[in-house]
Scaffold this motif. Sequence first.
Motif, PDB file in Angstrom:
ATOM      1  N   TYR B  82       2.946  64.178  95.619  1.00 26.52           N
ATOM      2  CA  TYR B  82       3.849  63.249  94.601  1.00 26.52           C
ATOM      3  C   TYR B  82       4.743  64.494  94.096  1.00 26.52           C
ATOM      4  O   TYR B  82       5.875  64.099  94.024  1.00 26.52           O
ATOM      5  CB  TYR B  82       3.187  62.687  93.685  1.00 26.52           C
ATOM      6  N   VAL B  85       7.186  65.501  96.642  1.00 27.87           N
ATOM      7  CA  VAL B  85       8.322  64.513  96.964  1.00 27.87           C
ATOM      8  C   VAL B  85       9.547  64.622  95.966  1.00 27.87           C
ATOM      9  O   VAL B  85      10.413  64.435  95.992  1.00 27.87           O
ATOM     10  CB  VAL B  85       7.974  63.093  97.165  1.00 27.87           C
ATOM     11  N   LYS B  89      13.170  65.009  95.724  1.00 27.04           N
ATOM     12  CA  LYS B  89      14.224  64.038  95.328  1.00 27.04           C
ATOM     13  C   LYS B  89      15.195  64.702  94.375  1.00 27.04           C
ATOM     14  O   LYS B  89      16.617  64.295  94.203  1.00 27.04           O
ATOM     15  CB  LYS B  89      13.484  62.803  94.614  1.00 27.04           C
ATOM     16  N   THR B 152       4.176  50.834  97.880  1.00 28.28           N
ATOM     17  CA  THR B 152       4.938  51.400  99.081  1.00 28.28           C
ATOM     18  C   THR B 152       4.969  52.911  99.286  1.00 28.28           C
ATOM     19  O   THR B 152       5.467  53.258 100.318  1.00 28.28           O
ATOM     20  CB  THR B 152       6.451  50.995  99.065  1.00 28.28           C
ATOM     21  N   GLY B 153       4.551  53.413  98.205  1.00 25.83           N
ATOM     22  CA  GLY B 153       4.456  54.959  98.366  1.00 25.83           C
ATOM     23  C   GLY B 153       5.782  55.459  97.892  1.00 25.83           C
ATOM     24  O   GLY B 153       6.859  54.776  97.665  1.00 25.83           O
ATOM     25  N   GLN B 155       9.154  57.681  98.281  1.00 29.04           N
ATOM     26  CA  GLN B 155       9.828  58.287  99.576  1.00 29.04           C
ATOM     27  C   GLN B 155      11.295  58.580  99.045  1.00 29.04           C
ATOM     28  O   GLN B 155      11.861  58.269  98.007  1.00 29.04           O
ATOM     29  CB  GLN B 155      10.162  57.183 100.700  1.00 29.04           C
ATOM     30  N   SER B 157      15.404  58.531  99.124  1.00 33.84           N
ATOM     31  CA  SER B 157      16.364  57.517  99.163  1.00 33.84           C
ATOM     32  C   SER B 157      17.795  58.028  99.370  1.00 33.84           C
ATOM     33  O   SER B 157      17.914  59.361  99.044  1.00 33.84           O
ATOM     34  CB  SER B 157      16.277  56.498  98.136  1.00 33.84           C
ATOM     35  N   VAL B 269       3.930  66.609 102.620  1.00 34.44           N
ATOM     36  CA  VAL B 269       5.379  66.157 102.381  1.00 34.44           C
ATOM     37  C   VAL B 269       6.343  66.960 102.983  1.00 34.44           C
ATOM     38  O   VAL B 269       7.426  66.563 103.018  1.00 34.44           O
ATOM     39  CB  VAL B 269       5.511  65.582 100.998  1.00 34.44           C
ATOM     40  N   ASP B 272       6.485  65.606 106.363  1.00 41.46           N
ATOM     41  CA  ASP B 272       6.869  64.102 106.400  1.00 41.46           C
ATOM     42  C   ASP B 272       7.161  63.743 104.848  1.00 41.46           C
ATOM     43  O   ASP B 272       6.089  63.406 104.130  1.00 41.46           O
ATOM     44  CB  ASP B 272       5.925  63.274 107.120  1.00 41.46           C
ATOM     45  N   PRO B 273       8.348  63.527 104.430  1.00 39.05           N
ATOM     46  CA  PRO B 273       8.403  63.406 103.042  1.00 39.05           C
ATOM     47  C   PRO B 273       8.150  61.978 102.509  1.00 39.05           C
ATOM     48  O   PRO B 273       8.935  61.258 102.206  1.00 39.05           O
ATOM     49  CB  PRO B 273       9.970  63.788 102.691  1.00 39.05           C
ATOM     50  N   LEU B 274       6.842  61.698 102.578  1.00 36.21           N
ATOM     51  CA  LEU B 274       6.409  60.244 102.098  1.00 36.21           C
ATOM     52  C   LEU B 274       4.730  60.446 101.303  1.00 36.21           C
ATOM     53  O   LEU B 274       4.115  61.264 102.077  1.00 36.21           O
ATOM     54  CB  LEU B 274       6.239  59.668 103.182  1.00 36.21           C
ATOM     55  N   GLY B 276       1.760  58.430  99.677  1.00 35.68           N
ATOM     56  CA  GLY B 276       1.104  57.349  99.226  1.00 35.68           C
ATOM     57  C   GLY B 276      -0.030  57.373  98.661  1.00 35.68           C
ATOM     58  O   GLY B 276      -0.755  58.270  98.509  1.00 35.68           O
TER      59      GLY B 276
END
Lengths: 342, 403
Positions: B82, B85, B89, B152-153, B155, B157, B269, B272-274, B276
């Motif tokens: 977390y 990510v 962001k 949804t986790g 992610q 945007s 992350v 793969d920047p996600l 959950g």
Amino acid sequence: MDAIILQILNGLDKGSAYALIALGLTLIFGTLGVVNFAHGALFMLGAFCAVTLSRLLAISHETVDPTRTDFLGNPLKVQTPYVEEWFGPEIGQTIIEWSVPLGILFAIPIMIAAGLAMERGLIRYFYKRPHADQILVTFGLAIVLQEIVKYFFGANPIPTPAPPALVGSLDFGVLIGFDAGQIIYPYWRLIYFIFAAILIGGVFAFLQFTTFGMVVRAGMADRETVGLLGINIDKRFTIMFAIAAVVAGLAGVMYAPINSPNYHMGMDFLVLSFVVVVVGGMGSLGGAVLAGFVLGILESFASMPQVTSVIPGINQIVIYLVAIIILLTRPRGLLGRKGVME
Amino acid sequence: MLGLNKKDTSLFLIVLGMTLFAPFILNPFPVDSDLAQFNAGYPDLMQRFLIFGIFAIGFNILFGLTGYLSFGHAAFLGVGSYAGVWMMKLLTMNVVPAIVVSVIVAGLFSLFVGWISLRRSGIYFSILTLAFAQMSFALAYSVLTPVTGGETGLQLSLSDPRVLGVGATPEGSIPLTNFFGLEMRDSWEPALGGWLFTFNAGYYLCAVLMLVAFYVAIRIFRSPFGMMLKAVKSNQQRMQYTGLNPKPYTLAAFVISGMYAGLAGGLMVSMDPLAGAERMFWTASGEVVLMTILGGAGTLIGPVLGAGFIKYMENIVSKINEGILHAWFAFLPDGLEDFVVAVFYPFVGKGWHLTLGIMFMLVVIFLPGGIVEGGQRIGRLFRRRPAEPKGRPVGAPSSSAAE
């Protein structure tokens, strides 16, 4: 007031399940000194005993119904369960509908066999190994049992309804002086609670009032001395393991209508019941039962909308929060004895 | 070399060689052959091998050395991912700050959890860590939705306010994670004959960090600090009698292993920047326990082998379905073919967990040292025969070089 009573009632069924599993865990821990991570899997096996029995009873074969014809005028073929053929349609139908309560009889021999097989086949080799090894091997066993069930029954939950005669709700509020419709409580949950209370009472009475139970209690306190008296304590402990397995299994059978059995329900309950055991005090049977009901009821209070609107999400973490606080302030749990696992 | 003794140096060099040449080693079959499905040399899976290897190495520093069995380590991995990510962001798509922050945040969180959990030992410790992890999971899943993205986790945007860099590329898509301009997804795919090898930038970033992590682990194992941790495992009471307080050592080990988990989360992350919440569920913690035990708890190379083994099974064995099994056993007479397929089917494909569970039980019962001990036993078996000069089986070199 009515809301409080309702939440207490709501917490009873989950609390009963926690208490029953925790009771079995504590029995195994207190007698054999084994931390059994596969106990949740026994609960799950019990629930799937109910599923299996309801499927077995519904096995049917095709017969020709001479009284009815299809639209071409041919005699209609219908599926008739063998049970209906043997006992007549009405009794047969009732037997099928009552498959969950009948599952108790079906599950007892299976759970005894499972418990004995587990103890004799695996766990007895781990008495002298560290607790971490016991946790690991029973964790592995839980995965294996869970996957076997998944292979035979699939990954989806299987709805297993209660007998239609017991579906419906009791207007509990009227009995204690509230207006009708204020506190209604599903029959099956009430039955589950009563069943759990009887089972728990039975186990306690068995330990308290029989010679066998007395020896086992003595063995829990001091295994070596009892062994020196010439009593085969190991054999009795093996039987206690089977009894714990039966308790977990029956808890699972009766829980099936409340929550459709799925292959990972054991793991879900296991984590919570370990928390319950620890809160109650490792090795204390009364503590396990008490903590089971207390935490079940607490959880249902925490899910009240009035509470979740103030502290969102509290319903999901309240048990863990309580466990952490208890463990830090009362390291032995609510009713824990001194010297257990320290 | 690098302050390691000869045995450790050779072990390190073997791991170095294995990670650098993994795209070759893991791709032994030509692309169009029937066995190509056993090729594990694609970037996604190779990255997983390393990331979970790091996670398991870290877990082993706690469990293998001190014997404290934590059932909540996935929480640190989750917290780290977390944090990673969020860095992407808010700050930049460069993975370096994300990874650094992941390690720091996971370290702080593990300091908090460890400070409380380590008051108890044995099963109580396991339950406490489990309770913390489940609590983190529940919080991430529901209450902290603004921070964690809930179900949804979390992610990326298009509207992310990225301070260094742009919210969206000129083409209008989310920018890719990069290492000072080198995109993690960049791959070089040379084809040699029937073989296709993939050299992926992200994989090599993971490889470098894994090697650093592995090196640090060796140094910890061989240091006086590591000896203290082993003392905690063998007899804490005796250690206290000599005037040493075990608590700071175990807490340090807990935090270090938490930081390893955070590094794994940050790398995850970065690739793969996600992030959950399911990453924090207690079964995810169970998985790292399985990895460490399968490979060999308390050994240096064991956790890496265990992580590779489980991830290989998860990604390759789980793909074997009934059709493939029928193709394999097609040479048998029909009835026998069906029988053999029916016997094998529950253990592969969707049932791979069953194989894993059985293997895990067998390891705990018969081979407490895991794969490493198994290799050592085989090695010893062959070494006892002096008549056979080249009797060393595969796998023996790495295992004999370990503990």
